[in-house]
Design a protein around this motif. Sequence first.
Motif, PDB file in Angstrom:
ATOM      1  N   GLU A 281       0.831  -1.203   0.000  1.00 50.50           N
ATOM      2  CA  GLU A 281       0.000   0.000   0.000  1.00 50.50           C
ATOM      3  C   GLU A 281       0.871   1.259   0.000  1.00 50.50           C
ATOM      4  N   GLU A 282       1.907   1.246   0.811  1.00 54.10           N
ATOM      5  CA  GLU A 282       2.819   2.394   0.826  1.00 54.10           C
ATOM      6  C   GLU A 282       3.537   2.539  -0.517  1.00 54.10           C
ATOM      7  N   TYR A 283       3.960   1.413  -1.070  1.00 53.81           N
ATOM      8  CA  TYR A 283       4.696   1.409  -2.336  1.00 53.81           C
ATOM      9  C   TYR A 283       3.840   1.962  -3.479  1.00 53.81           C
ATOM     10  N   PHE A 284       2.604   1.496  -3.577  1.00 57.59           N
ATOM     11  CA  PHE A 284       1.747   1.926  -4.674  1.00 57.59           C
ATOM     12  C   PHE A 284       1.377   3.397  -4.559  1.00 57.59           C
ATOM     13  N   ASN A 285       0.960   3.822  -3.399  1.00 56.84           N
ATOM     14  CA  ASN A 285       0.527   5.206  -3.254  1.00 56.84           C
ATOM     15  C   ASN A 285       1.680   6.193  -3.346  1.00 56.84           C
ATOM     16  N   LYS A 286       2.892   5.719  -3.092  1.00 56.70           N
ATOM     17  CA  LYS A 286       4.054   6.609  -3.154  1.00 56.70           C
ATOM     18  C   LYS A 286       4.684   6.636  -4.540  1.00 56.70           C
ATOM     19  N   ASN A 287       4.739   5.489  -5.221  1.00 55.29           N
ATOM     20  CA  ASN A 287       5.573   5.373  -6.421  1.00 55.29           C
ATOM     21  C   ASN A 287       4.846   5.211  -7.753  1.00 55.29           C
ATOM     22  N   LEU A 288       3.610   4.750  -7.738  1.00 58.00           N
ATOM     23  CA  LEU A 288       3.060   4.223  -8.986  1.00 58.00           C
ATOM     24  C   LEU A 288       1.928   5.016  -9.625  1.00 58.00           C
ATOM     25  N   THR A 289       1.611   6.188  -9.131  1.00 55.25           N
ATOM     26  CA  THR A 289       0.516   6.952  -9.731  1.00 55.25           C
ATOM     27  C   THR A 289       0.806   7.273 -11.192  1.00 55.25           C
ATOM     28  N   GLU A 290       1.967   7.817 -11.477  1.00 51.88           N
ATOM     29  CA  GLU A 290       2.316   8.178 -12.859  1.00 51.88           C
ATOM     30  C   GLU A 290       2.477   6.928 -13.726  1.00 51.88           C
ATOM     31  N   TYR A 291       2.999   5.860 -13.160  1.00 48.59           N
ATOM     32  CA  TYR A 291       3.167   4.617 -13.921  1.00 48.59           C
ATOM     33  C   TYR A 291       1.814   4.069 -14.364  1.00 48.59           C
ATOM     34  N   LEU A 292       0.843   4.052 -13.464  1.00 48.81           N
ATOM     35  CA  LEU A 292      -0.476   3.526 -13.807  1.00 48.81           C
ATOM     36  C   LEU A 292      -1.179   4.414 -14.825  1.00 48.81           C
ATOM     37  N   GLU A 293      -0.953   5.715 -14.719  1.00 49.46           N
ATOM     38  CA  GLU A 293      -1.570   6.622 -15.686  1.00 49.46           C
ATOM     39  C   GLU A 293      -0.976   6.406 -17.079  1.00 49.46           C
ATOM     40  N   LYS A 294       0.310   6.192 -17.157  1.00 44.85           N
ATOM     41  CA  LYS A 294       0.970   5.978 -18.446  1.00 44.85           C
ATOM     42  C   LYS A 294       0.650   4.598 -19.001  1.00 44.85           C
ATOM     43  N   ASN A 295       0.521   3.608 -18.137  1.00 44.91           N
ATOM     44  CA  ASN A 295       0.279   2.219 -18.551  1.00 44.91           C
ATOM     45  C   ASN A 295      -1.129   1.802 -18.128  1.00 44.91           C
ATOM     46  N   HIS A 296      -2.129   2.401 -18.798  1.00 45.15           N
ATOM     47  CA  HIS A 296      -3.503   2.175 -18.368  1.00 45.15           C
ATOM     48  C   HIS A 296      -3.925   0.718 -18.542  1.00 45.15           C
ATOM     49  N   CYS A 297      -3.296  -0.008 -19.480  1.00 46.12           N
ATOM     50  CA  CYS A 297      -3.665  -1.416 -19.681  1.00 46.12           C
ATOM     51  C   CYS A 297      -3.164  -2.310 -18.556  1.00 46.12           C
ATOM     52  N   PHE A 298      -2.265  -1.801 -17.741  1.00 47.17           N
ATOM     53  CA  PHE A 298      -1.802  -2.554 -16.572  1.00 47.17           C
ATOM     54  C   PHE A 298      -2.960  -2.767 -15.586  1.00 47.17           C
ATOM     55  N   ILE A 299      -3.918  -1.836 -15.591  1.00 39.33           N
ATOM     56  CA  ILE A 299      -5.067  -1.914 -14.684  1.00 39.33           C
ATOM     57  C   ILE A 299      -6.104  -2.848 -15.289  1.00 39.33           C
ATOM     58  N   MET A 300      -6.348  -3.968 -14.653  1.00 35.37           N
ATOM     59  CA  MET A 300      -7.237  -4.988 -15.190  1.00 35.37           C
ATOM     60  C   MET A 300      -8.701  -4.666 -14.917  1.00 35.37           C
ATOM     61  N   GLU A 301      -9.558  -5.338 -15.665  1.00 37.00           N
ATOM     62  CA  GLU A 301     -10.974  -5.337 -15.347  1.00 37.00           C
ATOM     63  C   GLU A 301     -11.175  -6.047 -14.007  1.00 37.00           C
ATOM     64  N   TYR A 302     -12.300  -5.780 -13.387  1.00 39.49           N
ATOM     65  CA  TYR A 302     -12.627  -6.437 -12.120  1.00 39.49           C
ATOM     66  C   TYR A 302     -12.644  -7.954 -12.301  1.00 39.49           C
ATOM     67  N   GLN A 303     -11.991  -8.654 -11.366  1.00 33.88           N
ATOM     68  CA  GLN A 303     -11.948 -10.113 -11.367  1.00 33.88           C
ATOM     69  C   GLN A 303     -12.572 -10.623 -10.067  1.00 33.88           C
ATOM     70  N   ALA A 304     -13.577 -11.469 -10.199  1.00 40.44           N
ATOM     71  CA  ALA A 304     -14.295 -11.961  -9.018  1.00 40.44           C
ATOM     72  C   ALA A 304     -13.403 -12.782  -8.100  1.00 40.44           C
ATOM     73  N   SER A 305     -12.348 -13.384  -8.659  1.00 40.21           N
ATOM     74  CA  SER A 305     -11.465 -14.220  -7.835  1.00 40.21           C
ATOM     75  C   SER A 305     -10.479 -13.402  -7.017  1.00 40.21           C
ATOM     76  N   VAL A 306     -10.450 -12.082  -7.231  1.00 36.20           N
ATOM     77  CA  VAL A 306      -9.485 -11.214  -6.550  1.00 36.20           C
ATOM     78  C   VAL A 306     -10.160 -10.497  -5.386  1.00 36.20           C
ATOM     79  N   GLN A 307      -9.566 -10.633  -4.228  1.00 33.77           N
ATOM     80  CA  GLN A 307     -10.079  -9.994  -3.014  1.00 33.77           C
ATOM     81  C   GLN A 307      -9.400  -8.639  -2.828  1.00 33.77           C
ATOM     82  N   LYS A 308     -10.202  -7.566  -2.763  1.00 29.39           N
ATOM     83  CA  LYS A 308      -9.653  -6.227  -2.587  1.00 29.39           C
ATOM     84  C   LYS A 308      -8.887  -6.107  -1.283  1.00 29.39           C
ATOM     85  N   LEU A 309      -7.722  -5.429  -1.357  1.00 36.69           N
ATOM     86  CA  LEU A 309      -6.909  -5.169  -0.176  1.00 36.69           C
ATOM     87  C   LEU A 309      -6.922  -3.690   0.201  1.00 36.69           C
TER      88      LEU A 309
END
Length: 478
Positions: free
Chosen positions: A139-167
């Motif tokens: 959680e610390e890693y993502f909120n600190k380092n990855l905002t710009e990465y996720l914006e640039k790599n929008h396909c990295f963000i998957m569609e909702y998967q029922a088998s994945v439990q939100k953290l």
Amino acid sequence: MKDVFTQPNFITQKLCLKCRVCCRFSSPDTPIRPYLDAEEVLNLSPYIQDIYLPHIDNRRGTRIGLVQKKDVCVCPFFDTDKSSCNVYKRRPFDCQLYPFVVMENKHRNAIVVGADFSCPIIRSMWGKESFKKYVEYLEEYFNKNLTEYLEKNHCFIMEYQASVQKLFSVKRSTERFLPIGLKKICIRDKDIIQNFFNKYNSFLSSYSFLSIFIWKDILHIAWKIIEDHLFIFAKTGGWFLLLPPIGNGHQLSTGMDILKQLNGKDSAVSRIENLALQDCEEPYLDFKKSDLEYICLTKELVELKGDRYKSKRANCNYFNNRYKYTYRNFSRHQTQEAIALYLRWAKKRIRNNQSQDKYNEDEYYNMLISDSALAHQTGMLYAERLGLEGRVIYINNKIEGYTFGFPLRQDTFCILFEIAEPEIKGLAQWMFREFCKEHISYRYISLMGDSGLENLKKVKTSYRPIVKIPVFTTSYFI
């Protein structure tokens, strides 16, 4: 750019090798196949054939193409005999992160990190202290380092998967990636969005869910229904509208106001694309013609009568008489071979421009060729669910041509894309006519637009369209 992990992976390589879940997938279009960013594409290209990484340049990342083996699809880096990764030390960030994944939440209004319960280790470690500490680190890693990465790599963000439990939620990424409650476009949206287009009943090819969806891996495309109007947004440097708001009555001013809210008052990015002539009425907006779309009579394309089609007939006859071929319906398992043809064709086109000292003049054309590789792959992988019809031509047991299209209106069939080996004389003309023959029940064939490119304009004009429909883009005039 993302920073490297400062902690070891949650699951060790030794444990991974014992698992029978990772790197194996049920279908080639699964949204959870590994994503490679632009740097990873460059680093891993020497280890894999082009057909699995449908890229021509290194401007963006891609989800990798899977290999069909019996009843399962596997990552091409995965050695099924040894149950190991051939590029483990170079594996992409997506694989390093797993069994943790980044996706939209169930309500599709937030970006979250979750744990995939398909992984047996996650099921066994859930709730333990070591698991909780690793989640805190993530959680610390993502909120600190990855905002710009996720914006640039929008396909990295998957569609909702029922088998994945939100953290946890990645709040800054949600604010930048899904502002004002936008939803990232996905295949499940087809019926909702297409119903709006069906009521609009436009001749323009972009007024179709299919035409929008195939570009999802190039553009960050999102949508929202506002005041009973469909708004489809895209982002490249800033937000713009791919189409005018679709619904009863015009909402151009509402669309431009929302873009000002998203981009700032003076943003040059804010615009609305793909307007028809009847949309260009509001006095404070600046309308510019951006394209022409070509509509032909199907009967004329099938019969090719008269002197004006003389060269087309000659090419069709030449191909039909000189080559032994098989013309058949497209099947999804042919995607890899078809994309391999596209890449061969594309590289010849780009090389030809460079050899004629036309690269700077046609740089836009070369970029369009590069981007279209991903659009073609998306269309092929989702063809059945999109209602996209495809045909392939085999010569000497090798795909040398393919064509795809879809019903745009009850009276109009649209040719979405078509690729033919240019060194096989007459193939392109024969394939086009044959596909039109199959759709003779439609009065019209849409050839789509020319994107302002003279070579495309010349080819499409040579089929003698009965009408050329202007397409406009608008921005604020004052």
